[in-house]
Design a protein around this motif. Structure first.
Motif: not given
Length: 124
Positions: A81-109
């Motif tokens: 994940l290349q993150m440019n032009s970072l803002k204070p509101e981007d402050t967080a813990v970032y997690y990666c994940a893999v989904a058997i259900g593909g991108t539709p599953a990921l987009r719903t968390g």
């Protein structure tokens, strides 16, 4: 045992850049979609970006569109994940994940495997 390990987080000033990596071990995920999520203090985890198994399709939250880029290297079993032009509101813990259900599953968390997270702090 499957493990996803994020790296690349840290402290950066507003306007700066960071590149997060998430390397998988124990299983090959070249046929699965990957995603990035984040959770700020006191807030729920939210979707950030996802990339399809082929790498041909990518999806972003509106809040990061145009600033963040997700990519993958199947030979290394790694997503970035290349993150440019970072803002204070981007402050967080970032997690990666893999989904058997593909991108539709990921987009719903929904993810089947998750990393432990890496802290990103953006100072103003």
């Amino acid at each position: 045992q499957v493990q996803l390990v994020e790296s690349g987080g840290g402290l950066v000033q507003a306007g700066g850049s960071l590149r997060l990596s998430c390397a998988a071990s124990g299983r090959t995920f070249s046929s699965y979609a990957w995603g990035w999520f984040r959770q700020a203090p006191g807030k729920e985890r939210e979707f950030v970006a996802a990339i399809s198994a082929s790498g041909g399709s990518t999806y972003y939250a509106d809040s990061v569109k145009g600033r963040f880029t997700i990519s993958r290297d199947n030979a290394k079993n790694t997503v970035y994940l290349q993150m440019n032009s970072l803002k204070p509101e981007d402050t967080a813990v970032y997690y990666c994940a893999v989904a058997i259900g593909g991108t539709p599953a990921l987009r719903t968390g929904v993810g089947n495997y998750w990393g432990q997270g890496t802290q990103v702090t953006v100072s103003s």
